[in-house]
Scaffold this motif. Structure first.
Motif, PDB file in Angstrom:
ATOM      1  N   GLY A 181       6.410  -2.336  -4.668  1.00  0.00           N
ATOM      2  CA  GLY A 181       5.667  -3.054  -5.604  1.00  0.00           C
ATOM      3  C   GLY A 181       4.843  -2.483  -6.752  1.00  0.00           C
ATOM      4  O   GLY A 181       4.923  -1.161  -6.874  1.00  0.00           O
ATOM      5  N   ASN A 182       3.751  -2.972  -7.297  1.00  0.00           N
ATOM      6  CA  ASN A 182       2.891  -2.152  -8.254  1.00  0.00           C
ATOM      7  C   ASN A 182       1.544  -2.406  -7.791  1.00  0.00           C
ATOM      8  O   ASN A 182       0.567  -2.284  -8.629  1.00  0.00           O
ATOM      9  CB  ASN A 182       3.284  -2.789  -9.560  1.00  0.00           C
ATOM     10  N   ILE A 183       1.213  -2.649  -6.304  1.00  0.00           N
ATOM     11  CA  ILE A 183       0.046  -2.835  -5.813  1.00  0.00           C
ATOM     12  C   ILE A 183      -0.439  -1.507  -5.133  1.00  0.00           C
ATOM     13  O   ILE A 183       0.274  -0.968  -4.200  1.00  0.00           O
ATOM     14  CB  ILE A 183      -0.139  -3.904  -4.858  1.00  0.00           C
ATOM     15  N   SER A 184      -1.502  -0.671  -5.527  1.00  0.00           N
ATOM     16  CA  SER A 184      -2.075   0.242  -4.718  1.00  0.00           C
ATOM     17  C   SER A 184      -3.262  -0.129  -4.450  1.00  0.00           C
ATOM     18  O   SER A 184      -3.899  -1.224  -4.512  1.00  0.00           O
ATOM     19  CB  SER A 184      -2.086   1.602  -5.729  1.00  0.00           C
ATOM     20  N   TYR A 185      -4.079   0.781  -3.797  1.00  0.00           N
ATOM     21  CA  TYR A 185      -5.435   0.620  -3.217  1.00  0.00           C
ATOM     22  C   TYR A 185      -6.418   1.795  -3.196  1.00  0.00           C
ATOM     23  O   TYR A 185      -6.046   2.898  -3.306  1.00  0.00           O
ATOM     24  CB  TYR A 185      -5.354   0.121  -1.602  1.00  0.00           C
ATOM     25  N   GLY A 186      -7.470   1.262  -3.669  1.00  0.00           N
ATOM     26  CA  GLY A 186      -8.717   2.377  -4.042  1.00  0.00           C
ATOM     27  C   GLY A 186      -9.214   2.911  -2.798  1.00  0.00           C
ATOM     28  O   GLY A 186      -8.750   2.913  -1.723  1.00  0.00           O
ATOM     29  N   HIS A 187     -10.380   3.440  -2.956  1.00  0.00           N
ATOM     30  CA  HIS A 187     -11.192   4.153  -1.742  1.00  0.00           C
ATOM     31  C   HIS A 187     -11.450   2.843  -0.704  1.00  0.00           C
ATOM     32  O   HIS A 187     -11.601   1.733  -1.019  1.00  0.00           O
ATOM     33  CB  HIS A 187     -12.572   4.529  -2.230  1.00  0.00           C
ATOM     34  N   ARG A 188     -11.107   3.534   0.488  1.00  0.00           N
ATOM     35  CA  ARG A 188     -11.331   2.339   1.715  1.00  0.00           C
ATOM     36  C   ARG A 188     -12.557   1.504   1.615  1.00  0.00           C
ATOM     37  O   ARG A 188     -12.533   0.307   1.997  1.00  0.00           O
ATOM     38  CB  ARG A 188     -11.070   3.043   2.990  1.00  0.00           C
ATOM     39  N   PHE A 189     -13.707   2.074   1.209  1.00  0.00           N
ATOM     40  CA  PHE A 189     -14.785   1.352   1.241  1.00  0.00           C
ATOM     41  C   PHE A 189     -15.510   1.051  -0.079  1.00  0.00           C
ATOM     42  O   PHE A 189     -16.085   0.085  -0.390  1.00  0.00           O
ATOM     43  CB  PHE A 189     -15.795   2.105   2.144  1.00  0.00           C
ATOM     44  N   LEU A 190     -15.328   1.771  -1.037  1.00  0.00           N
ATOM     45  CA  LEU A 190     -15.779   1.621  -2.328  1.00  0.00           C
ATOM     46  C   LEU A 190     -14.797   1.102  -3.422  1.00  0.00           C
ATOM     47  O   LEU A 190     -15.063   0.395  -4.524  1.00  0.00           O
ATOM     48  CB  LEU A 190     -16.395   2.918  -3.007  1.00  0.00           C
ATOM     49  N   GLY A 191     -13.651   1.019  -3.037  1.00  0.00           N
ATOM     50  CA  GLY A 191     -12.605   0.738  -4.041  1.00  0.00           C
ATOM     51  C   GLY A 191     -11.985  -0.757  -3.749  1.00  0.00           C
ATOM     52  O   GLY A 191     -12.611  -1.531  -2.925  1.00  0.00           O
ATOM     53  N   SER A 192     -11.055  -0.972  -4.480  1.00  0.00           N
ATOM     54  CA  SER A 192     -10.265  -2.370  -4.309  1.00  0.00           C
ATOM     55  C   SER A 192      -8.856  -2.202  -4.441  1.00  0.00           C
ATOM     56  O   SER A 192      -8.244  -1.198  -4.785  1.00  0.00           O
ATOM     57  CB  SER A 192     -11.122  -3.272  -5.304  1.00  0.00           C
ATOM     58  N   GLU A 193      -8.441  -3.295  -4.471  1.00  0.00           N
ATOM     59  CA  GLU A 193      -6.600  -3.385  -4.620  1.00  0.00           C
ATOM     60  C   GLU A 193      -6.698  -3.482  -6.137  1.00  0.00           C
ATOM     61  O   GLU A 193      -7.374  -3.960  -6.906  1.00  0.00           O
ATOM     62  CB  GLU A 193      -6.136  -4.801  -4.277  1.00  0.00           C
ATOM     63  N   LEU A 194      -5.405  -2.616  -6.495  1.00  0.00           N
ATOM     64  CA  LEU A 194      -5.144  -2.170  -7.951  1.00  0.00           C
ATOM     65  C   LEU A 194      -3.680  -2.577  -8.199  1.00  0.00           C
ATOM     66  O   LEU A 194      -2.826  -2.635  -7.433  1.00  0.00           O
ATOM     67  CB  LEU A 194      -5.250  -0.805  -8.175  1.00  0.00           C
ATOM     68  N   THR A 195      -3.491  -3.111  -9.514  1.00  0.00           N
ATOM     69  CA  THR A 195      -2.300  -3.477 -10.095  1.00  0.00           C
ATOM     70  C   THR A 195      -1.984  -2.484 -11.057  1.00  0.00           C
ATOM     71  O   THR A 195      -2.864  -2.457 -12.108  1.00  0.00           O
ATOM     72  CB  THR A 195      -2.331  -5.023 -10.541  1.00  0.00           C
ATOM     73  N   ILE A 196      -0.990  -1.574 -10.727  1.00  0.00           N
ATOM     74  CA  ILE A 196      -0.732  -0.412 -11.660  1.00  0.00           C
ATOM     75  C   ILE A 196       0.378  -0.959 -12.724  1.00  0.00           C
ATOM     76  O   ILE A 196       1.652  -1.373 -12.145  1.00  0.00           O
ATOM     77  CB  ILE A 196       0.008   0.830 -10.748  1.00  0.00           C
ATOM     78  N   GLU A 197       0.101  -1.115 -13.884  1.00  0.00           N
ATOM     79  CA  GLU A 197       0.984  -1.824 -14.709  1.00  0.00           C
ATOM     80  C   GLU A 197       1.626  -0.664 -15.704  1.00  0.00           C
ATOM     81  O   GLU A 197       2.773  -0.691 -16.205  1.00  0.00           O
ATOM     82  CB  GLU A 197       0.366  -2.906 -15.858  1.00  0.00           C
ATOM     83  N   LYS A 203      -3.734   7.539 -12.583  1.00  0.00           N
ATOM     84  CA  LYS A 203      -5.161   8.511 -12.248  1.00  0.00           C
ATOM     85  C   LYS A 203      -6.309   7.841 -12.711  1.00  0.00           C
ATOM     86  O   LYS A 203      -7.409   7.923 -12.192  1.00  0.00           O
ATOM     87  CB  LYS A 203      -4.929   9.863 -13.140  1.00  0.00           C
ATOM     88  N   VAL A 204      -6.449   7.095 -14.148  1.00  0.00           N
ATOM     89  CA  VAL A 204      -7.562   6.848 -14.285  1.00  0.00           C
ATOM     90  C   VAL A 204      -8.107   5.427 -13.642  1.00  0.00           C
ATOM     91  O   VAL A 204      -9.310   5.162 -13.181  1.00  0.00           O
ATOM     92  CB  VAL A 204      -7.604   6.286 -15.928  1.00  0.00           C
ATOM     93  N   GLN A 205      -6.880   4.719 -13.449  1.00  0.00           N
ATOM     94  CA  GLN A 205      -7.442   3.400 -12.294  1.00  0.00           C
ATOM     95  C   GLN A 205      -7.776   3.628 -11.077  1.00  0.00           C
ATOM     96  O   GLN A 205      -8.584   2.973 -10.395  1.00  0.00           O
ATOM     97  CB  GLN A 205      -5.897   2.500 -12.296  1.00  0.00           C
ATOM     98  N   LEU A 206      -7.159   4.594 -10.420  1.00  0.00           N
ATOM     99  CA  LEU A 206      -7.522   5.284  -9.309  1.00  0.00           C
ATOM    100  C   LEU A 206      -9.003   5.841  -9.362  1.00  0.00           C
ATOM    101  O   LEU A 206      -9.952   5.398  -8.293  1.00  0.00           O
ATOM    102  CB  LEU A 206      -6.651   6.369  -8.567  1.00  0.00           C
ATOM    103  N   VAL A 211     -11.013   7.038  -6.099  1.00  0.00           N
ATOM    104  CA  VAL A 211     -10.149   8.005  -5.776  1.00  0.00           C
ATOM    105  C   VAL A 211      -9.571   9.033  -6.608  1.00  0.00           C
ATOM    106  O   VAL A 211      -9.406   8.509  -7.726  1.00  0.00           O
ATOM    107  CB  VAL A 211      -8.851   7.337  -5.121  1.00  0.00           C
ATOM    108  N   ILE A 212      -9.860  10.270  -6.383  1.00  0.00           N
ATOM    109  CA  ILE A 212      -9.512  11.234  -7.245  1.00  0.00           C
ATOM    110  C   ILE A 212      -8.170  11.973  -6.715  1.00  0.00           C
ATOM    111  O   ILE A 212      -8.103  12.600  -5.803  1.00  0.00           O
ATOM    112  CB  ILE A 212     -10.488  12.697  -7.335  1.00  0.00           C
TER     113      ILE A 212
END
Length: 694
Positions: A181-197, A203-206, A211-212
Motif C-alpha cells: 500500500g502507500n501507508i507507512s508509520y512514524g516513530h512508535r510513540f511520537l509519530g503517526s500513520e502516514l500516507t506516502i503519495e 524522507k521529509v514525511q518520515l 523518524v530519521i
C-alpha cells in the motif's frame, strides 16, 4: 516522463547488528535486479532504521530496454536435408525464436557451420515488472530468522507493512499476508500513520513523524549532540565506532543527554565501569581533559528532548543498580583465595570429550613449559610462564566475570595484583586471550605470548582431535581465529619455531593422555590441512598471490616468518622482466628432474666442460645457500640460486640430457635432480604462474 519507485519494508524492531548488512543487501540486490531486467534508472538510495528497510529508485525508465540478440541453432547438416530443404529441427528452432526459416543465416564456428537468426526482444512496461520485487524482499539474508503466526516465511522479524509505489500508484503484491500500500508509520510513540503519495517526499514525511531514515544523518545527530555536551562541560567523550554504529541503529530519532552516577563507584576498576556503560547500557563513558574517567555518561534517547530529565533519572537508576551489583561482586570475590577459584574449575566442563576447564589448564601449563623450553627462556621467565598458565582461567569462577563475561582475563589481572602475584603473571592472565579477533592486538609480553599460544594450541589440537574441525561457516570454538592468532604471534615476535614443530608439541601431549575420543591416527593429517589453510589466509591478507601461496605452503609448514619472507621475494620476482632467463633456466631443471629420483652424481661420466662447470657451481651454490638459510638471509640465499642460470643454459646448449647412453642420461638427470632438490627446498617453484612462463 520518468517516475520514482519506493519500496519500504516495515518490521518489528530489528536487532541493531542486522540492519547495516540488510541495507547493503537491499542496495546490491536492487541494482542487480534492475540490471537483469534491463530497466534503466538514474540512481538508487537506501535507508534504514530499527523498524524499516527502504529503497528509493530515482527516474526509472517506463519500459525495459529493447534488445536485439543472435540466437544459435543446430548445425547446418541437421538443419537441412540432402535436398537442401529445411528440416523440422530448423523449423522448430526458428518458430521458438519467433522467426521463420526466411530469417535464417549461417556462420562457421570452429569448422562447423550453424544456423542463426536475429531476434528482437521488445521491452515490457516497467509497471508490469515491479511486482516481482517481492522476490528481492524475501531474499534478504539475516544471521537469525523467525517465523510468526501461520506464515512459512522465515525473516529476521515479522513484516508489518509494505509501501510499494511507482510514482503515486501502488505496486500490487503480497508477502506473508501483508499487502502492499502507500501507508507507512512514524516513530512508535511520537509519530503517526502516514500516507506516502510521492516517493520523493518519503524522507521529509518520515522526519516530520520523528523518524530519521538516513543512518548517516542519525549518526551525525548523535555526534553533534555529544560535541555539544563536551563543549558545555569541558568533558571528553571518546566515541567508540562500534558503539556508535550500534546506537544509531537502536534509535529512529536520536537525542543525546548527560547522566551521572555516584563518585564512590570510581573505586571499581575502570574496565568494570566502562563495560557496564558500553556493553550493558549502550552509554558513552565520560572523561576529563587529561583522560581520567568521570562519574558521568552520555546516553542516546529514541525520541526528542521532551521530559528528558525523567529519562535521565531512569537511566541513572538502571546504571546505579548495575554498578551496585558490581561493587558487591568485587568485594565478595576478594574474600576467597586464587586457589579457591582454581579448584572450582574442576566443576565446569570445557568440552565433553576434553574434560573440565581444570583439565585444560593443566594441559596449558605443560604446553607453556615446553614452549618456553623451545624458546630457551631463562629460569625466572619459565617459572612466571608456568604460574601464569596455572592462573589463566581462575577468574572465570568469580562473581564479577560470571556477571560481566566480557571481563574475563581483565578481572584475572586485577585480582592477581590484589592477591600479590607477580606483575608479569597478572598481565599475562589478561594477555593470554589475545588476539580476540583476527586483526586484534597481540600480547605485549613474552610471558603472555607463550601462555596465549599454549592455550590456543590446546583448543585447536584438542577440538580437531575429537572431530570438531570447522566446517563451512560453523566454527563454534573459534578455531580459525585462534590459529590465526598463533600465526600472528609467531610472526610478530619472530620466534624461530616451525609451525609443524609447535603443533607437534600439543599432538604429542594429547597422545600421551590417552583420551578415549581423541583420534591419534587422523589428527596429524587433519591438522596439517587446517593449518595450511590458515597460513594461506595470512599470506592472502598480506597481498600474496594464490599461486605463490601454493608454492610456499606445499610442503611441511616451517617458520611462519620465513614463509612470509619467501612469498614476498617470489612475488616481487615474478613480474621482473630481468628475471625471465632465471625462470627459464630453473624451469627446465625442474621439469626434467621430475623424470627421475636419481640423485647420485658420478663425475667420471661427465663428457663436456659444461657438465663439469654446472656441477662445480652447484656444489658451491648449495653450500652457500645452506649457510645463508641458516643465517636467515633469504634474499641472499635466493640470489645464490639465481647464479645457476648461466651454467644451466650452457649445460642445455651443449648436452642432450636424454642421451641414448643410459649412464650419461642417468648421470645428467641425477645432476638436475640434485639442483631441483635445492630449488624445491626454497619453494615449489613449479606451482608459480610466472609472468614470463618457463
Amino acid at each position: 516522463m520518468a517516475k520514482n519507485v519506493l519500496f519500504e519494508i516495515g518490521l518489528e524492531e530489528l536487532p541493531a547488528r542486522f540492519i547495516d548488512g540488510a541495507e547493503l543487501q537491499l542496495a546490491e540486490k536492487t541494482k542487480n535486479w534492475l540490471e537483469e531486467l534491463r530497466i534503466n534508472y538514474a540512481s538508487i538510495e537506501t535507508f534504514s532504521s530499527p523498524r524499516r528497510l527502504t529503497v528509493l529508485i530515482h527516474d526509472i525508465a517506463e519500459n525495459q530496454a529493447t534488445i536485439e540478440e543472435e540466437a544459435k541453432g543446430p548445425a547446418i547438416k541437421i538443419a537441412q536435408d540432402e535436398n537442401g530443404n529445411w528440416t523440422k529441427a530448423a523449423i522448430g528452432f526458428t518458430k521458438g525464436q519467433g522467426k521463420t526459416v526466411d530469417d535464417i543465416y549461417t556462420k562457421e564456428i570452429k569448422g562447423v557451420t550453424y544456423i542463426f537468426v536475429n531476434k528482437v526482444i521488445e521491452g515490457k512496461p516497467t509497471e508490469s515488472l515491479l511486482p516481482g520485487f517481492d522476490e528481492i524482499i524475501t531474499s534478504i539474508q539475516f544471521a537469525k530468522n523467525m517465523r510468526w503466526g501461520e506464515q512459512t516465511l522465515r525473516y529476521a522479524r515479522p513484516i508489518r507493512w509494505i509501501v510499494a509505489l511507482y510514482g503515486n500508484q501502488v505496486i500490487p503484491f503480497e508477502i506473508a499476508g501483508v499487502t502492499t500500500g502507500n501507508i507507512s508509520y512514524g516513530h512508535r510513540f511520537l509519530g503517526s500513520e502516514l500516507t506516502i503519495e510521492n516517493p520523493l517526499d518519503y524522507k521529509v514525511q518520515l522526519r516530520k513523524s520523528y523518524v530519521i531514515v538516513d543512518h548517516q544523518e542519525r549518526e551525525k545527530m548523535i555526534i553533534d549532540g555529544i560535541k555539544l555536551i563536551e563543549e558545555k562541560n569541558g568533558y571528553q567523550v571518546p566515541i567508540d565506532p562500534e558503539l556508535l554504529d550500534e546506537v544509531r541503529n537502536l534509535v529512529e530519532y536520536p537525542t543525546a543527554f548527560l547522566g551521572a552516577y555516584e563518585e564512590e563507584f570510581l573505586t571499581l576498576p575502570e574496565e568494570v565501569l566502562i563495560t557496564s556503560m558500553k556493553e550493558h547500557q549502550r552509554y558513552f563513558p565520560v572523561k576529563s581533559g587529561d583522560g581520567k574517567l568521570l562519574p558521568y555518561f552520555v546516553a542516546v534517547r529514541n525520541g526528542d528532548a521532551h521530559a528528558i530529565e525523567t529519562v535521565r533519572k531512569g537511566n541513572e537508576k538502571v546504571l546505579r543498580a548495575r554498578l551496585s551489583d558490581a561493587q558487591f561482586f568485587f568485594e565478595e570475590d576478594q574474600k576467597n583465595s586464587i586457589e579457591f577459584y582454581i579448584n572450582k574449575l574442576s566443576n565446569v566442563v570445557f568440552q565433553e570429550k576434553l574434560g573440565t576447564i581444570r583439565d585444560k589448564v593443566n594441559r596449558v601449563v605443560r604446553l607453556s613449559k615446553e614452549i618456553a623450553e623451545k624458546l630457551a627462556t631463562d629460569s625466572n621467565t619459565t617459572v612466571l610462564v608456568a604460574r601464569a598458565a596455572e592462573l589463566s582461567k581462575f577468574d572465570l569462577m568469580t562473581n564479577m566475570v560470571n556477571e560481566f563475561t566480557e571481563l574475563q582475563g581483565v578481572m584475572g589481572e586485577k585480582y592477581a595484583r590484589i592477591f600479590g602475584e607477580d606483575e608479569a603473571v597478572a598481565v599475562a592472565i589478561r594477555e593470554h586471550y589475545m588476539p580476540t579477533s583476527a586483526n586484534g592486538e597481540i600480547p605485549g609480553t613474552l610471558v603472555g605470548s607463550i601462555v596465549s599460544v599454549a592455550d590456543k594450541l590446546d583448543t585447536i589440537v584438542g577440538c580437531i582431535g575429537v572431530g570438531l574441525r570447522p566446517t563451512g561457516s560453523q566454527d563454534p570454538y573459534g578455531l580459525r581465529r585462534q590459529a590465526i592468532g598463533v600465526l600472528r604471534i609467531l610472526t610478530e615476535r619472530k620466534w624461530d619455531i616451525s609451525v609443524a614443530d609447535l603443533f607437534g608439541i600439543a599432538i604429542e601431549l594429547y597422545r600421551n593422555l590417552n583420551l578415549e575420543h581423541f583420534n591419534k591416527e587422523t589428527v596429524v593429517d587433519d591438522l596439517r590441512g587446517f593449518i595450511q589453510q590458515r597460513v594461506a589466509f595470512v599470506l592472502k591478507e598480506s597481498g600474496i598471490e594464490q599461486d605463490i601461496i601454493q608454492a610456499v605452503t606445499s610442503g611441511e609448514i616451517g617458520v611462519i616468518a620465513t614463509i612470509l619472507k619467501k612469498a614476498s621475494i617470489l612475488s616481487a620476482k615474478r613480474n621482473e622482466e630481468s628475471f625471465k632467463p632465471v625462470q627459464e633456466a630453473l624451469g627446465r631443471v625442474l621439469n626434467l628432474a621430475e623424470k627421475t629420483e636419481e640423485v647420485e652424481v658420478q663425475p667420471q661420466y661427465f663428457e663436456t666442460d659444461s657438465e663439469k662447470e654446472l656441477f662445480a657451481v652447484y656444489e658451491k651454490v648449495a653450500s652457500n645457500y645452506r649457510m645463508l638459510i641458516e643465517k636467515g638471509d633469504l634474499e641472499g640465499a635466493f640470489h645464490e640460486l639465481e647464479t645457476l642460470t648461466d651454467p644451466i643454459h650452457e649445460f642445455f646448449d651443449h648436452n642432450m640430457v636424454m642421451a641414448d647412453d643410459e649412464k650419461l642420461k642417468n648421470n645428467r638427470l641425477a645432476l638436475l635432480n640434485r639442483i631441483a632438490l635445492v630449488l624445491n627446498s626454497f619453494a615449489d617453484l613449479n606451482a608459480i604462474e610466472w609472468k614470463q612462463h618457463f
